[in-house]
Design a protein around this motif. Structure first.
Motif, PDB file in Angstrom:
ATOM      1  N   ASN A  22       0.564  -1.227  -0.086  1.00 33.80           N
ATOM      2  CA  ASN A  22      -0.085   0.019   0.045  1.00 33.80           C
ATOM      3  C   ASN A  22       0.828   1.324   0.363  1.00 33.80           C
ATOM      4  O   ASN A  22       0.416   2.299   0.227  1.00 33.80           O
ATOM      5  N   LEU A  23       2.089   1.046  -0.311  1.00 33.36           N
ATOM      6  CA  LEU A  23       3.040   2.191  -0.237  1.00 33.36           C
ATOM      7  C   LEU A  23       2.771   3.304  -1.073  1.00 33.36           C
ATOM      8  O   LEU A  23       2.704   4.399  -0.943  1.00 33.36           O
ATOM      9  N   SER A  24       2.307   3.129  -2.537  1.00 31.18           N
ATOM     10  CA  SER A  24       2.166   4.163  -3.485  1.00 31.18           C
ATOM     11  C   SER A  24       0.796   5.014  -2.847  1.00 31.18           C
ATOM     12  O   SER A  24       0.808   6.229  -2.817  1.00 31.18           O
ATOM     13  N   GLU A  25      -0.162   4.291  -2.195  1.00 29.76           N
ATOM     14  CA  GLU A  25      -1.191   4.896  -1.545  1.00 29.76           C
ATOM     15  C   GLU A  25      -0.795   5.911  -0.572  1.00 29.76           C
ATOM     16  O   GLU A  25      -1.201   7.027  -0.308  1.00 29.76           O
ATOM     17  N   GLU A  26       0.018   5.245   0.306  1.00 26.94           N
ATOM     18  CA  GLU A  26       0.366   5.871   1.622  1.00 26.94           C
ATOM     19  C   GLU A  26       0.948   7.427   1.290  1.00 26.94           C
ATOM     20  O   GLU A  26       0.945   8.204   1.767  1.00 26.94           O
ATOM     21  N   ILE A  27       2.090   7.131   0.475  1.00 25.35           N
ATOM     22  CA  ILE A  27       3.041   8.262   0.112  1.00 25.35           C
ATOM     23  C   ILE A  27       2.506   9.090  -0.903  1.00 25.35           C
ATOM     24  O   ILE A  27       2.957  10.233  -1.278  1.00 25.35           O
ATOM     25  N   GLY A  28       1.197   8.630  -1.582  1.00 24.55           N
ATOM     26  CA  GLY A  28       0.864   9.634  -2.851  1.00 24.55           C
ATOM     27  C   GLY A  28       1.798   9.656  -3.928  1.00 24.55           C
ATOM     28  O   GLY A  28       1.758  10.558  -4.571  1.00 24.55           O
TER      29      GLY A  28
END
Lengths: 100, 399
Positions: free
Chosen positions: B73-79
């Motif tokens: 979920n990193l892409s989502e988390e860091i935008g």
């Protein structure tokens, strides 16, 4: 006329191998405060294609120099790595001398 | 004028930027000091971005497992899109003699709770026609992923910056000042930083930072060389294929590579063949010690190319467009990362020694180090990675 020029600028292809536009490059430089052509390459893929920036490298330098107000000569040049031209993997794998 | 920070992180690679992000998320005031002009100028920018879970053994395995979860979920988390790619991982052998070892490998991985499956030659070739006639057996697993390492590094950096972290690029640490058993400030060529904590995330350069405090950090640069090819049509099933040698000899067993009579093994050539979503292949890698030299060598590249053709024969007619090499921070005592505070100075934290696993372990390293600094305890045990484990090793060396 002015608008047409503007549109052309946006869609101008800088890197033909990877089809990266001038606008994408400018956006990346602004978004990430980039100061080197290598970084522009890493984040946009411009210069990552078959020609490895041999065609677009100087264009990228020019755009970067405009964006950060520096002379092209002051920029860290794009890192060059072998091979000079694309070479088939089977040629790379070939023995250089029989003695090896 | 002097700057002040809660935490100063030395190193703007993927580890340093991950630490900065997780610290900033916890509200810490962070400064990252990087001697190069931007992130990713060391090992973070010279790797393949492959995170194959089944290649990990305890105690690092648990870190890798948690890190892969964070990546999801990193892409989502860091935008920011880090190009997370659920490529899975196939470990493949081209040597009949390795068959029984591969069977053992599967049993072991199952016990470790990894969902692996052994696939015989015939099925392998049917599922993935690009594999060569030479393949003997394979083991697949789908928890692994590939990421774009540049985007992970810049993504972490940008997210950290949004949360208030400051980045000083082209800035080199010259001296670290101490008062009794605490670091008080870091002197750089761009001024002084007064800091409560100092983190050494300088990768292959971390021993130099340790030395400024009189600490011997047993890490040295291990060179890895990689070939990049032009794009080809995407593989049907597996786009991350590893050489079984990776797991059986070269990557983890330093002794085995040193004593081997096989020149290829000596150079640490055993590959991960990764096809990116763009179709380009990165063919890696090798492992040798050449100090801080980042040149590629013709001999090693030749072994890598030759080996790659054995696994994926169609690569022979594909063009190499680039080669590169990077320096992995390798702990020469036991090959394990160092994620640790030290006794003296007590506010000095080490996060290095990730060897070839820095990309895989970056998210979890950032999370754990931020916990270590802010809460003084971690959500996963990190005793196995403590700096104090070297005391005995040194005494033995001396004795």
């Amino acid at each position: 006329m002015e608008r047409k020029l503007q549109e052309r600028k946006v869609n101008n292809i800088v890197c033909r191998c990877e089809e990266v536009t001038e606008q994408e490059i400018r956006d990346a430089i602004r978004k990430f405060n980039l100061t080197t052509v290598d970084e522009v390459k890493r984040l946009t893929r411009a210069g990552m294609g078959l020609c490895q920036g041999r065609t677009c490298g100087s264009l990228m330098e020019k755009i970067l120099s405009e964006e950060i107000n520096k002379k092209v000569s002051e920029l860290l040049p794009l890192k060059k790595r072998p091979p000079v031209r694309p070479i088939k993997i089977k040629l790379l794998a070939k023995k250089e001398r029989e003695s090896e | 004028m002097n700057k002040t920070a809660d935490v100063t992180v030395v190193g703007g690679g993927v580890i340093g930027c991950s630490i900065a992000y997780y610290l900033a998320k916890k509200g810490a005031d962070v400064i990252v000091v990087e001697k190069n002009k931007g992130p990713s100028f060391g090992a973070s920018g010279t790797n393949q971005g492959a995170c194959p879970l089944q290649l990990f053994e305890p105690p690092v395995l648990e870190l890798a497992r948690q890190s892969l979860k964070l990546y999801k979920n990193l892409s989502e988390e860091i935008g920011y899109d880090i190009e997370y790619d659920n490529v899975g991982a196939l470990v493949c052998s081209v040597d009949e003699k390795q068959y029984s070892d591969m069977k053992k490998h599967v049993e072991k991985k199952k016990k470790q709770g990894i969902n692996v499956r052994l696939i015989e030659r015939e099925e392998l070739l049917k599922l993935e026609p690009t594999l060569g006639e030479n393949v003997v057996v394979g083991v697949e697993e789908w928890e692994s992923c590939g990421v774009n390492p540049f985007k992970v590094n810049y993504g972490f950096a940008c997210a950290a910056r949004r949360l208030g972290a400051r980045f000083l690029f082209s800035t080199e640490v010259g001296k670290i000042e101490k008062d009794k058993d605490k670091v008080t400030s870091v002197a750089t060529d761009k001024g002084k930083i007064i800091t409560n904590f100092l983190v050494n995330a300088a990768g292959a350069w971390s021993p130099q930072i340790g030395k400024m405090l009189g600490l011997v950090i047993p890490v040295k640069p291990r060179r890895g060389q990689i070939i990049v090819t032009e794009p080809t049509p995407l593989n049907k099933r597996w786009r991350c294929i590893s050489d079984a040698d990776y797991l059986l000899t070269t990557a983890f067993d330093l002794k085995a590579t040193e004593v081997s009579k096989d020149k290829r093994i000596k150079l640490g050539v055993a590959g991960v063949y990764l096809q990116e979503s763009t179709g380009n292949w990165t063919i890696g890698s090798s492992r040798d010690f050449a100090d801080y030299n980042t040149n590629v060598t013709m001999q090693t590249i030749r072994y890598i190319a030759k080996r790659a053709i054995k696994f994926i024969p169609k690569l022979k007619d594909v063009s190499c467009i680039r080669t590169f090499a990077g320096l992995r921070p390798f702990c020469y005592v036991d090959g394990l990362p160092i994620l640790s505070k030290v006794d003296n100075p007590q506010n000095f934290v080490i996060a290095t020694g990730h060897a070839g696993e820095g990309i895989t372990l970056a998210p979890i390293t950032g999370k754990l180090i931020s916990e270590l600094i802010v809460e003084n305890k971690t959500s996963l045990p990190i005793d196995a990675f403590s700096f104090s484990r070297f005391k005995n090793a040194y005494l033995q060396n001396l004795g």
